[in-house]
Design a protein around this motif. Structure first.
Motif, short mmCIF file in Angstrom:
data_model
loop_
_atom_site.label_atom_id
_atom_site.label_comp_id
_atom_site.label_asym_id
_atom_site.label_seq_id
_atom_site.Cartn_x
_atom_site.Cartn_y
_atom_site.Cartn_z
N GLY A 269 0.82 -1.21 0.00
CA GLY A 269 0.00 0.00 0.00
C GLY A 269 0.86 1.26 0.00
O GLY A 269 1.99 1.24 -0.48
N GLY A 270 0.34 2.34 0.55
CA GLY A 270 1.09 3.60 0.57
C GLY A 270 2.30 3.49 1.47
O GLY A 270 2.23 2.90 2.54
N TYR B 230 2.12 -7.58 -1.99
CA TYR B 230 1.42 -8.80 -2.45
C TYR B 230 1.73 -9.10 -3.91
O TYR B 230 1.68 -10.24 -4.36
N ARG C 54 0.51 -1.82 -5.18
CA ARG C 54 -0.87 -2.26 -4.97
C ARG C 54 -1.10 -3.42 -5.93
O ARG C 54 -0.53 -3.47 -7.02
N SER C 55 -1.88 -4.39 -5.52
CA SER C 55 -2.09 -5.58 -6.35
C SER C 55 -3.56 -5.95 -6.40
O SER C 55 -4.11 -6.46 -5.42
N GLY D 223 -1.19 -0.27 5.56
CA GLY D 223 -2.38 0.38 6.07
C GLY D 223 -3.58 -0.54 6.11
O GLY D 223 -3.44 -1.77 6.05
N ASP D 224 -4.77 0.05 6.19
CA ASP D 224 -5.96 -0.79 6.39
C ASP D 224 -6.22 -1.73 5.21
O ASP D 224 -6.66 -2.86 5.41
N GLY D 225 -5.93 -1.29 3.99
CA GLY D 225 -6.11 -2.16 2.82
C GLY D 225 -5.20 -3.38 2.92
O GLY D 225 -5.64 -4.52 2.72
N THR E 114 -6.42 -5.67 5.51
CA THR E 114 -7.63 -6.36 5.04
C THR E 114 -7.22 -7.55 4.17
O THR E 114 -7.74 -8.66 4.31
N ARG F 241 -7.00 10.71 3.53
CA ARG F 241 -8.27 10.46 2.81
C ARG F 241 -9.53 10.46 3.65
O ARG F 241 -10.44 11.24 3.44
N ARG G 25 5.01 11.92 2.46
CA ARG G 25 5.32 10.50 2.60
C ARG G 25 6.81 10.23 2.78
O ARG G 25 7.20 9.13 3.16
P1 ATP Z 1 -2.61 3.38 2.63
O1 ATP Z 1 -3.73 3.50 3.64
O2 ATP Z 1 -1.38 4.05 3.11
O3 ATP Z 1 -3.00 3.76 1.23
P2 ATP Z 1 -3.17 0.58 2.36
O4 ATP Z 1 -2.48 -0.59 2.92
O5 ATP Z 1 -4.52 0.89 2.91
O6 ATP Z 1 -2.21 1.82 2.53
P3 ATP Z 1 -4.41 -0.20 -0.16
O7 ATP Z 1 -4.06 0.27 -1.52
O8 ATP Z 1 -5.77 0.10 0.33
O9 ATP Z 1 -3.27 0.42 0.78
O10 ATP Z 1 -4.19 -1.79 -0.07
C1 ATP Z 1 -2.96 -2.40 -0.46
C2 ATP Z 1 -3.18 -3.75 -1.06
O11 ATP Z 1 -3.83 -4.63 -0.13
C3 ATP Z 1 -4.11 -3.79 -2.28
O12 ATP Z 1 -3.46 -3.40 -3.46
C4 ATP Z 1 -4.48 -5.28 -2.32
O13 ATP Z 1 -3.46 -6.04 -2.91
C5 ATP Z 1 -4.56 -5.62 -0.84
N1 ATP Z 1 -5.98 -5.62 -0.43
C6 ATP Z 1 -6.73 -4.56 -0.06
N2 ATP Z 1 -8.00 -4.94 0.19
C7 ATP Z 1 -8.06 -6.27 -0.05
C8 ATP Z 1 -9.09 -7.27 0.03
N3 ATP Z 1 -10.33 -6.96 0.38
N4 ATP Z 1 -8.77 -8.54 -0.29
C9 ATP Z 1 -7.51 -8.88 -0.64
N5 ATP Z 1 -6.51 -7.98 -0.73
C10 ATP Z 1 -6.77 -6.70 -0.44
#
Ligand code: ATP
Length: 326
Positions: free
Chosen positions: A13-14, A44, A75-76, A105-107, A110, A175, A259
């Motif tokens: 992520g970020g 990932y 990001r993937s 981060g949260d993504g 997740t 955001r 960043r």
């Molecule tokens: P930031 O908050 O700093 O942007 P982040 O970790 O939240 O960082 P995201 O782009 O939201 O960044 O998520 C990073 C990666 O996590 C995504 O590109 C994806 O590969 C994975 N990801 C996010 N959500 C899911 C999901 N529901 N299922 C599987 N993989 C996920």
């Protein structure tokens, strides 16, 4: 009893300052405890494409002070599919990786949660984001450095704002969370902070600024969190300009400068403690938890809680901004 022989480590992520300090701490604590470490490049994405390299203590030498992430990040969208995660799992098996540490981060957390639900893999997360928007931890890795970057930038803008007697709207990241805008506003003595958690009427804002100008102030600075809800600094400035054309309004978007940079002492210490704790958690048989910090104590926060979208912000601080800017 743990039976983890090899830990895979990725940043996703970020990016955020002090991710490198966390990488160093995870790597060295794992090696200290007799484990092998494999660095997974580009989050990932690299787990799917098999960009995996053995990490020794020297791989993480001389990085504690560096911004960014030596593991790179990405990001993937493929990882969001069942097929993508199957390839990722097969690659882990091939490499002999039997536990994962995910910094993001949260993504990213997740993604870790989804992956852990499908496959029997212990995963520990570290909160790596400048936004500070993860539930269950007082602060996240990179937040303090970003806040300090904002402070330095706003201090500089204040010089020119006051020379020209202007009203500045400065946009900061975050955001869906106003932590950077709100605490940034306090640290720089701004007139107001506009955050996604609380609706602001243009009238109220203009009144506040007008009061300031009527008194002794010859310049005003408003920090705005980037968000569809706030409309961002450009959106807000447009609305204020339309209603109050007498103001000399300017907009600065701080952007990606937030960043980068060498992490603060506070972030380096946080990342080092959390990195060590991630390996200790695995040794204790913990899985699917994020390391958090609660009143100086390290805590384990289940992924399901950490990724809740509603980390509360201290609304009283908005009043602090208001009172201190009279
Ligand atoms: P930031 O908050 O700093 O942007 P982040 O970790 O939240 O960082 P995201 O782009 O939201 O960044 O998520 C990073 C990666 O996590 C995504 O590109 C994806 O590969 C994975 N990801 C996010 N959500 C899911 C999901 N529901 N299922 C599987 N993989 C996920």
């Amino acid at each position: 009893m743990h039976n983890i022989k090899c830990v895979g480590l990725l940043t996703s992520g970020g990016d955020a300052p002090a991710m490198n300090a966390a990488i160093r701490a995870v790597t060295r604590t794992a090696i200290y405890n007799g484990m092998e470490v494999k660095g997974i490049m580009r989050g990932y994405k690299g787990l799917i494409s098999g960009e995996i390299v053995p990490f020794r203590t020297q791989n993480v030498s001389n990085i504690i002070q560096q911004g960014g992430t030596i593991l790179k990040t990405a990001r993937s969208s493929e990882f969001e599919t069942v097929e993508g995660r199957k390839i990722a799992y097969d690659n882990m098996q091939k490499e002999g990786i039997d536990a994962l540490v995910v910094i993001g981060g949260d993504g990213s957390l997740t993604g870790a949660r989804v992956f852990a639900a499908e496959y029997d893999i212990p995963i520990v997360g570290l909160p790596g984001t400048i936004d500070n928007d993860l539930f269950g931890t007082d602060t996240t890795i990179g937040y303090d450095t970003a806040l300090n970057t904002i402070m330095q930038a706003v201090d500089k803008i204040r010089d020119t704002a006051s020379s020209h007697e202007r009203l500045f709207f400065i946009e900061v990241m975050g955001r869906n969370a106003g932590f950077l805008a709100l605490n940034g506003a306090i640290a720089t003595g701004c007139e107001a902070a506009i955050i996604p958690e609380i609706a602001t009427e243009v009238d109220q804002l203009a009144e506040l600024i007008q009061n300031g100008f009527r008194k002794s102030k010859n310049s005003s600075i408003v920090l705005v969190a980037e968000s569809e809800i706030t409309g961002g600094a450009l959106g807000l400035a447009d609305r204020v300009k339309k209603e109050y054309p007498e103001y000399d309004v300017r907009v600065t978007i701080l952007g990606h400068i937030q960043r980068g940079g060498s992490p603060t002492a506070s972030d380096r210490i946080l990342a080092s403690r959390m990195g060590e704790a991630a390996i200790n958690a695995l040794l204790e048989g913990q899985r699917n938890v994020m390391i958090g910090i609660d009143d100086e104590e390290l805590v384990y926060v289940p992924f399901s809680k950490a990724i809740r979208k509603d980390k509360p912000i201290n609304r009283d601080l908005l009043n602090t901004v208001k009172i201190l800017s009279i």
